[in-house]
Structures are given as structure tokens and as C-alpha cells.
Design an enzyme around this catalytic site. Sequence first.
Site, PDB file in Angstrom:
ATOM      1  N   ARG A   1      11.855  19.161  -8.627  1.00 51.25           N
ATOM      2  CA  ARG A   1      12.468  18.691  -9.607  1.00 51.25           C
ATOM      3  C   ARG A   1      12.721  19.759 -10.921  1.00 51.25           C
ATOM      4  O   ARG A   1      12.159  20.472 -10.960  1.00 51.25           O
ATOM      5  CB  ARG A   1      11.493  17.456 -10.223  1.00 51.25           C
ATOM      6  CG  ARG A   1      11.456  16.360  -9.154  1.00 51.25           C
ATOM      7  CD  ARG A   1      10.644  14.920  -9.749  1.00 51.25           C
ATOM      8  NE  ARG A   1      10.790  13.939  -8.720  1.00 51.25           N
ATOM      9  CZ  ARG A   1      10.734  12.731  -9.119  1.00 51.25           C
ATOM     10  NH1 ARG A   1      10.694  12.259 -10.437  1.00 51.25           N
ATOM     11  NH2 ARG A   1      10.696  11.954  -8.097  1.00 51.25           N
TER      12      ARG A   1
ATOM     13  N   ARG B   1      13.539  10.094 -18.908  1.00 47.51           N
ATOM     14  CA  ARG B   1      12.658   9.858 -17.575  1.00 47.51           C
ATOM     15  C   ARG B   1      11.132   9.913 -18.000  1.00 47.51           C
ATOM     16  O   ARG B   1      10.417   9.164 -17.497  1.00 47.51           O
ATOM     17  CB  ARG B   1      12.830  10.881 -16.727  1.00 47.51           C
ATOM     18  CG  ARG B   1      14.135  10.676 -15.931  1.00 47.51           C
ATOM     19  CD  ARG B   1      14.349  11.777 -15.157  1.00 47.51           C
ATOM     20  NE  ARG B   1      13.580  11.403 -13.911  1.00 47.51           N
ATOM     21  CZ  ARG B   1      13.704  10.653 -12.847  1.00 47.51           C
ATOM     22  NH1 ARG B   1      14.902   9.956 -12.682  1.00 47.51           N
ATOM     23  NH2 ARG B   1      12.930  10.598 -11.815  1.00 47.51           N
TER      24      ARG B   1
ATOM     25  N   ASP C   1       6.648   4.480  -7.165  1.00 52.34           N
ATOM     26  CA  ASP C   1       8.000   5.257  -7.225  1.00 52.34           C
ATOM     27  C   ASP C   1       8.714   4.256  -8.138  1.00 52.34           C
ATOM     28  O   ASP C   1       8.506   2.967  -8.286  1.00 52.34           O
ATOM     29  CB  ASP C   1       8.973   5.111  -5.787  1.00 52.34           C
ATOM     30  CG  ASP C   1       9.918   6.000  -5.967  1.00 52.34           C
ATOM     31  OD1 ASP C   1      10.238   6.674  -7.036  1.00 52.34           O
ATOM     32  OD2 ASP C   1      10.846   5.794  -4.908  1.00 52.34           O
TER      33      ASP C   1
ATOM     34  N   ASN D   1       7.728  17.244  -4.925  1.00 48.39           N
ATOM     35  CA  ASN D   1       8.019  17.128  -6.460  1.00 48.39           C
ATOM     36  C   ASN D   1       8.348  18.378  -7.210  1.00 48.39           C
ATOM     37  O   ASN D   1       8.762  18.259  -8.067  1.00 48.39           O
ATOM     38  CB  ASN D   1       7.245  16.210  -7.174  1.00 48.39           C
ATOM     39  CG  ASN D   1       7.072  14.904  -6.647  1.00 48.39           C
ATOM     40  OD1 ASN D   1       6.074  13.892  -6.631  1.00 48.39           O
ATOM     41  ND2 ASN D   1       8.390  14.433  -6.331  1.00 48.39           N
ATOM     42  N   TRP D   2       7.908  19.347  -6.698  1.00 47.34           N
ATOM     43  CA  TRP D   2       8.258  20.695  -7.317  1.00 47.34           C
ATOM     44  C   TRP D   2       9.632  21.039  -7.608  1.00 47.34           C
ATOM     45  O   TRP D   2      10.063  22.005  -8.265  1.00 47.34           O
ATOM     46  CB  TRP D   2       7.489  22.005  -6.602  1.00 47.34           C
ATOM     47  CG  TRP D   2       5.918  22.022  -6.769  1.00 47.34           C
ATOM     48  CD1 TRP D   2       5.089  21.492  -5.666  1.00 47.34           C
ATOM     49  CD2 TRP D   2       5.116  22.070  -7.989  1.00 47.34           C
ATOM     50  NE1 TRP D   2       3.732  21.468  -5.809  1.00 47.34           N
ATOM     51  CE2 TRP D   2       3.803  21.756  -7.129  1.00 47.34           C
ATOM     52  CE3 TRP D   2       5.127  22.414  -8.933  1.00 47.34           C
ATOM     53  CZ2 TRP D   2       2.804  22.051  -7.919  1.00 47.34           C
ATOM     54  CZ3 TRP D   2       4.049  22.341  -9.869  1.00 47.34           C
ATOM     55  CH2 TRP D   2       2.695  22.220  -9.370  1.00 47.34           C
TER      56      TRP D   2
ATOM     57  N   ASN E   1       9.709   5.276 -11.660  1.00 51.06           N
ATOM     58  CA  ASN E   1       9.663   5.416 -13.174  1.00 51.06           C
ATOM     59  C   ASN E   1      10.839   5.625 -13.633  1.00 51.06           C
ATOM     60  O   ASN E   1      11.237   5.420 -14.761  1.00 51.06           O
ATOM     61  CB  ASN E   1       8.647   6.759 -13.281  1.00 51.06           C
ATOM     62  CG  ASN E   1       7.148   6.269 -12.861  1.00 51.06           C
ATOM     63  OD1 ASN E   1       6.872   4.952 -12.374  1.00 51.06           O
ATOM     64  ND2 ASN E   1       6.303   7.381 -12.891  1.00 51.06           N
ATOM     65  N   GLY E   2      11.701   6.803 -13.156  1.00 51.75           N
ATOM     66  CA  GLY E   2      12.924   7.048 -13.612  1.00 51.75           C
ATOM     67  C   GLY E   2      14.021   6.014 -13.909  1.00 51.75           C
ATOM     68  O   GLY E   2      14.637   5.886 -14.830  1.00 51.75           O
TER      69      GLY E   2
ATOM     70  N   SER F   1       8.228   8.893   2.835  1.00 51.17           N
ATOM     71  CA  SER F   1       8.496  10.156   2.009  1.00 51.17           C
ATOM     72  C   SER F   1       7.283  11.022   2.176  1.00 51.17           C
ATOM     73  O   SER F   1       6.524  11.517   1.008  1.00 51.17           O
ATOM     74  CB  SER F   1       8.636   9.507   0.667  1.00 51.17           C
ATOM     75  OG  SER F   1      10.036   8.865   0.503  1.00 51.17           O
TER      76      SER F   1
HETATM   77  C1  IPE Z   1       7.824   8.336 -10.000  1.00 50.92           C
HETATM   78  O1  IPE Z   1       9.059   7.656 -10.091  1.00 50.92           O
HETATM   79  C2  IPE Z   1       7.381   9.318  -9.115  1.00 50.92           C
HETATM   80  C3  IPE Z   1       6.683  10.294  -9.303  1.00 50.92           C
HETATM   81  C4  IPE Z   1       6.822  11.686  -9.014  1.00 50.92           C
HETATM   82  C5  IPE Z   1       5.375  10.163 -10.182  1.00 50.92           C
HETATM   83  P1  IPE Z   1      10.377   8.522  -9.922  1.00 50.92           P
HETATM   84  O2  IPE Z   1      10.357   9.586 -10.891  1.00 50.92           O
HETATM   85  O3  IPE Z   1      10.698   9.092  -8.571  1.00 50.92           O
HETATM   86  O4  IPE Z   1      11.542   7.317 -10.350  1.00 50.92           O
HETATM   87  P2  IPE Z   1      13.030   7.287  -9.810  1.00 50.92           P
HETATM   88  O5  IPE Z   1      12.888   7.086  -8.408  1.00 50.92           O
HETATM   89  O6  IPE Z   1      13.687   8.066 -10.122  1.00 50.92           O
HETATM   90  O7  IPE Z   1      13.345   5.956 -10.232  1.00 50.92           O
HETATM   91 MG    MG Z   2      11.685   8.180  -6.978  1.00 52.31          MG
END
Ligand code: IPE
Ligand code: MG
Length: 222
Positions: A53, A15, A2, A50-51, A4-5, A178
Site C-alpha cells: 500500500r 482512508r 476488511d 499490505n506493505w 475500512n477504506g 486473501s
Molecule cells: C482494512 O480495510 C484492511 C487493513 C489493512 C486493516 P481496507 O483498507 O482493505 O478497506 P477497503 O478494502 O479499501 O474498503
Molecule cells: Mg480491503
Amino acid sequence: MDGNGRWAKARRLPRVAGHRAGVDAVRRIVRAAPRMGIETLTLYAFSSENWRRPADEVSDLMSLLRHHLLAELEELDSAGARLSLIGDWRAMKPDVVERLENAIESTRGNDRFRLVVALNYGGQDEIVRAAQHLAARVAMGEIAAAEISAEMIEAELDTAELPPVDLIIRSSGEQRLSNFLLWQAAYAEMWFTPVLWPDFDEAVLREAIEAFAQRERRYGGR
Ligand code: IPE
Ligand code: MG
């Protein structure tokens, strides 16, 4: 994996740049883990939630999966690594499923290191699928409902062939599961770090392993 964003945001980057840097971190950790004596490593790459998003982010993640995970496989194979997947990954796009099946098949004989990727994975979904299989067996008269045991549920989980989970690591400062390995987490140790996934490296992994080595595991005993 977690953060990356937030890593991208801190650099005023899109992102997807964070996800790309996340792939570099995956590469580093997959190389470091066997050198550190880790036999099995599971990466939570894409959850069944995650879908939700935005479509463009989902498509960026899928193309990273297509181009990187699969491109890395040759190297994985020559390093003696075996790929396994958990999650409802067979419900993904047919071309991805086919490539993943090939990757699993071509690394099946490797036994130096086991890389498990959780794809379209959700712990609740995994337990639901296990319950459906057992319920079907009850309906067929193969087993009685009262016979269902923890061992039988475990045997239906995606992780049935994998060793018990020792340590769960979460990056980026969040302190929750999660929906990751819910059943398997029963006696797993947990370790949290504020480090964002793209910054995760061998030194951080070493820190986690050292913390784990200090823990006393009692499994409910005393
Ligand atoms: C990566 O980090 C999670 C994946 C789906 C690979 P995030 O995309 O959740 O990053 P944050 O939480 O926005 O920082
Ligand atoms: Mg995240």
C-alpha cells in the site's frame, strides 16, 4: 477485517478515518467475544502483502498499531486475556517488536481469553517458513524427508500452540481468503457478510456464531 477504506469513502473521509473506526470495531469485538463464550479470536490486522500500500497508509496503520493495540493491553490484561501473535512480526520495526514482545510476556499467564493478532502475516509465507525449518532438519540428518507428516508441518506453523480454527469470518462482501490461515482453513467453516469492518458489532458477531451453530461438520466423513 476488511472494508475500512470503503467505509471512509462512503463518508467522504480520508482512508485513515476508516482505519480509526476499524480500531473502534476491534475494541468492541474483543470485548464482546469472551462474553459470548469465544475462547480464541484471531484478527487479521496486517498482511505480508499490505506493505504494497502507499507509504502514508502503511505509516498510518503502524501508528494505529503502536498507539492503540499497545494502549489496550492494560485492559486486556485486567480482563484475563492473553495476547499471541502469528506472522513474521519479528521482521517489523524494532520498537514495535520490543513492545509486542513485552505484551506477549506480560499476558502469558492469562487464560480467560486468547487474542491472536496476525501481523505481517501471510498463509503462504507461514508455510514457506515451516518448510524451511523442516528442510533444515532434513539437511542436518535429524529427520528423513519421507517422515514429514501433516502433524510435523502443523507443529512448525505459527499456530502450533493454538486450537484448530472453527470459523473464518470475512467482512465487506469479499469472498476470498486473501492468504489468511490457508493451511488451518482446511476444515474451517466460512461466513461472509457485506457489513464493512467499521460497522461490525456484537450483533453481527452473534449472527455469525448462530450460522456456525447450524453447520454440520463432517471433516470428509459422511
Ligand atoms: C482494512 O480495510 C484492511 C487493513 C489493512 C486493516 P481496507 O483498507 O482493505 O478497506 P477497503 O478494502 O479499501 O474498503
Ligand atoms: Mg480491503
